[in-house]
Design an enzyme around this catalytic site. Structure first.
Site, PDB file in Angstrom:
ATOM      1  N   CYS A   1      17.749   7.204 -54.135  1.00 56.46           N
ATOM      2  CA  CYS A   1      18.926   8.059 -53.962  1.00 56.46           C
ATOM      3  C   CYS A   1      20.122   7.296 -53.402  1.00 56.46           C
ATOM      4  O   CYS A   1      21.224   7.848 -53.320  1.00 56.46           O
ATOM      5  CB  CYS A   1      18.588   9.232 -53.054  1.00 56.46           C
ATOM      6  SG  CYS A   1      17.294  10.290 -53.734  1.00 56.46           S
TER       7      CYS A   1
ATOM      8  N   CYS B   1      17.744  23.070 -49.988  1.00 57.61           N
ATOM      9  CA  CYS B   1      17.538  21.986 -50.947  1.00 57.61           C
ATOM     10  C   CYS B   1      18.779  21.759 -51.811  1.00 57.61           C
ATOM     11  O   CYS B   1      19.387  22.711 -52.291  1.00 57.61           O
ATOM     12  CB  CYS B   1      16.362  22.323 -51.861  1.00 57.61           C
ATOM     13  SG  CYS B   1      14.844  22.814 -50.999  1.00 57.61           S
ATOM     14  N   SER B   2      19.124  20.498 -52.033  1.00 57.29           N
ATOM     15  CA  SER B   2      20.228  20.181 -52.943  1.00 57.29           C
ATOM     16  C   SER B   2      19.801  20.453 -54.384  1.00 57.29           C
ATOM     17  O   SER B   2      18.616  20.391 -54.712  1.00 57.29           O
ATOM     18  CB  SER B   2      20.667  18.721 -52.776  1.00 57.29           C
ATOM     19  OG  SER B   2      19.583  17.838 -53.025  1.00 57.29           O
TER      20      SER B   2
ATOM     21  N   ILE C   1      19.594  20.195 -58.690  1.00 55.75           N
ATOM     22  CA  ILE C   1      19.476  19.217 -59.776  1.00 55.75           C
ATOM     23  C   ILE C   1      20.808  19.205 -60.526  1.00 55.75           C
ATOM     24  O   ILE C   1      21.241  20.235 -61.031  1.00 55.75           O
ATOM     25  CB  ILE C   1      18.318  19.598 -60.714  1.00 55.75           C
ATOM     26  CG1 ILE C   1      16.977  19.439 -59.980  1.00 55.75           C
ATOM     27  CG2 ILE C   1      18.349  18.768 -61.984  1.00 55.75           C
ATOM     28  CD1 ILE C   1      15.796  20.011 -60.745  1.00 55.75           C
TER      29      ILE C   1
ATOM     30  N   LYS D   1      24.281  19.250 -50.684  1.00 54.49           N
ATOM     31  CA  LYS D   1      23.787  20.626 -50.740  1.00 54.49           C
ATOM     32  C   LYS D   1      24.642  21.502 -51.647  1.00 54.49           C
ATOM     33  O   LYS D   1      24.132  22.317 -52.412  1.00 54.49           O
ATOM     34  CB  LYS D   1      23.753  21.201 -49.319  1.00 54.49           C
ATOM     35  CG  LYS D   1      23.279  22.635 -49.244  1.00 54.49           C
ATOM     36  CD  LYS D   1      21.810  22.748 -49.616  1.00 54.49           C
ATOM     37  CE  LYS D   1      21.429  24.150 -49.997  1.00 54.49           C
ATOM     38  NZ  LYS D   1      21.924  24.590 -51.288  1.00 54.49           N
TER      39      LYS D   1
ATOM     40  N   HIS E   1      23.666  16.525 -56.398  1.00 52.86           N
ATOM     41  CA  HIS E   1      22.995  15.255 -56.108  1.00 52.86           C
ATOM     42  C   HIS E   1      22.490  14.583 -57.386  1.00 52.86           C
ATOM     43  O   HIS E   1      21.298  14.367 -57.568  1.00 52.86           O
ATOM     44  CB  HIS E   1      21.843  15.523 -55.141  1.00 52.86           C
ATOM     45  CG  HIS E   1      21.124  14.315 -54.649  1.00 52.86           C
ATOM     46  ND1 HIS E   1      21.671  13.040 -54.652  1.00 52.86           N
ATOM     47  CD2 HIS E   1      19.867  14.181 -54.122  1.00 52.86           C
ATOM     48  CE1 HIS E   1      20.793  12.188 -54.158  1.00 52.86           C
ATOM     49  NE2 HIS E   1      19.693  12.849 -53.833  1.00 52.86           N
TER      50      HIS E   1
END
Length: 388
Positions: A85, A212-213, A215, A332, A336
């Site tokens: 990442c 959670c970030s 997709i 967030k 990402h």
């Protein structure tokens, strides 16, 4: 070695880009960066592409796509970098080294990822390759499962942090409303982020969907040079310090409730720049999950270990607080797309420092920081930046 600057930058909207190929995303971000720098593709001596892939797309050898994205780059040297990442920051580091050494006069960095073409479960399985496969490949829920375990360990050591995580999620979604590039421009309330519901189910451990970030697809680009041009449309941004610190890949060899590699990066970076945290006006940090942002407050020295909740619950890291964190909405809200993330974070800071952040603009933005991490704080990159 000579000083380097970001002299131009570009950014696509992050989100789900159906029927848009990666060359188009790359071209959009790269051309905007060149235009802002007052340069043409012919002025670029080397291209550094940040792209994780890992099976997200059938096309690999992604450095070669730069010449398809912008045909004038056909014969320009291009190299791909990958570091989980932190892939985007790895590409920036390589470009800076090439320019600072004198090998290149100007380098173009393009970070991109297209993640939405596969089912969510398959994307999770691919991203889990960034964990220690020998021990962690079987964790349910992919990286959400890994960070769910981290959150559970943190809760066991320091108490239930549900309110703090919900406050972080709500803050970043509120900030993301001001970011035209953000994937999720939704003002989620603290209550929504705190409570389990049909729309906000538990994902792993104490983490809910709001922790959670997403997709995402997207691209970001920067031009790195030693000097700006008279045709530049933006004020250049230079580094006060840049640090990379690595840590053990297996979580079993570390205290998973403490990001030691991140803390070391922050200590080294501030020392290199001759600064303290009080000298910074804002931070963009790697909130792939809300528990990560909470632990980063401690790693940067904003609070003692185990007390990160104070930074968010007391409003210190809010847009009007003493040290705003993730004014862009962070991963967030902004999204990402793995290979683009580190480049995007540098673009967000450059926009603030150059006074071109639009509705995101802070009233005081003299010095800022980017903290971008690969894996569970395994590859830790810190940039301390100011307008040149």
């Amino acid at each position: 070695m000579q000083n380097t600057m970001m002299v131009g930058w570009g950014h696509t909207k992050f989100g789900k880009h159906d029927n848009v190929d990666v060359q188009t995303l790359m071209a959009q971000a790269a051309q905007e960066a060149l235009d802002n720098a007052g340069l043409s593709a012919a002025d670029i001596d080397g291209v550094f592409v940040g792209n994780f892939n890992g099976g997200l797309l059938p096309q690999d050898f992604s450095a070669s796509l730069a010449g398809l994205a912008i045909p004038e780059l056909r014969h320009t040297p291009a190299t791909r970098l990958e570091n989980a990442c932190a892939t985007g920051s790895a590409a920036i580091w390589a470009a800076r080294d090439a320019v600072a050494s004198g090998r290149f006069e100007r380098a173009l960095v393009i970070g991109f990822e297209k993640m939405s073409e596969l089912p969510t479960q398959q994307v999770g399985d691919i991203l889990l390759k960034c964990a220690y496969v020998q021990e962690e490949a079987g964790v349910a829920g992919g990286f959400a499962g890994i960070f769910g375990q981290i959150a559970q360990t943190y809760f066991e050591q320091y108490g239930d942090q549900t309110d703090a995580l919900a406050a972080i999620a709500a803050k970043n979604h509120r900030n993301g409303l001001d970011n035209p590039y953000a994937h999720l421009r939704r003002d989620l309330s603290f209550e929504f982020c705190r409570d389990v519901s049909d729309k906000n189910p538990v994902v792993a451990g104490p983490l809910k969907r709001s922790d959670c970030s997403p997709i995402s697809d997207g691209a970001a680009a920067v031009v790195i040079a030693r000097e700006t041009t008279s045709d530049a449309k933006v004020r250049p941004v230079s580094w006060l310090a840049s640090v990379q610190v690595n840590d053990w890949l297996p979580l079993s060899r570390r205290d998973s409730a403490w990001f030691e590699g991140a803390a070391r990066a922050w200590r080294q970076g501030l020392q290199e720049a001759g600064l303290t945290l009080d000298d910074l006006d804002f931070v963009e940090t790697h909130d792939c999950f809300t528990i990560a942002e909470l632990m980063h407050y401690e790693a940067m020295g904003l609070t003692p270990r185990g007390q990160g909740a104070r930074a968010i619950l007391d409003g210190v890291v809010c847009a009007d607080g003493r040290l705003p964190v993730n004014r862009s909405g962070g991963l967030k809200s902004k999204g990402h797309p793995i290979g683009a993330t580190g480049v995007s974070m540098h673009v967000m800071v450059a926009m603030q420092l150059s006074g071109t952040a639009g509705d995101m603009q802070l009233s005081q933005a003299r010095r800022g920081a980017v903290f971008n991490m690969g894996g569970t704080s395994v590859a830790n990159y810190l940039s301390l930046l100011q307008a040149h």
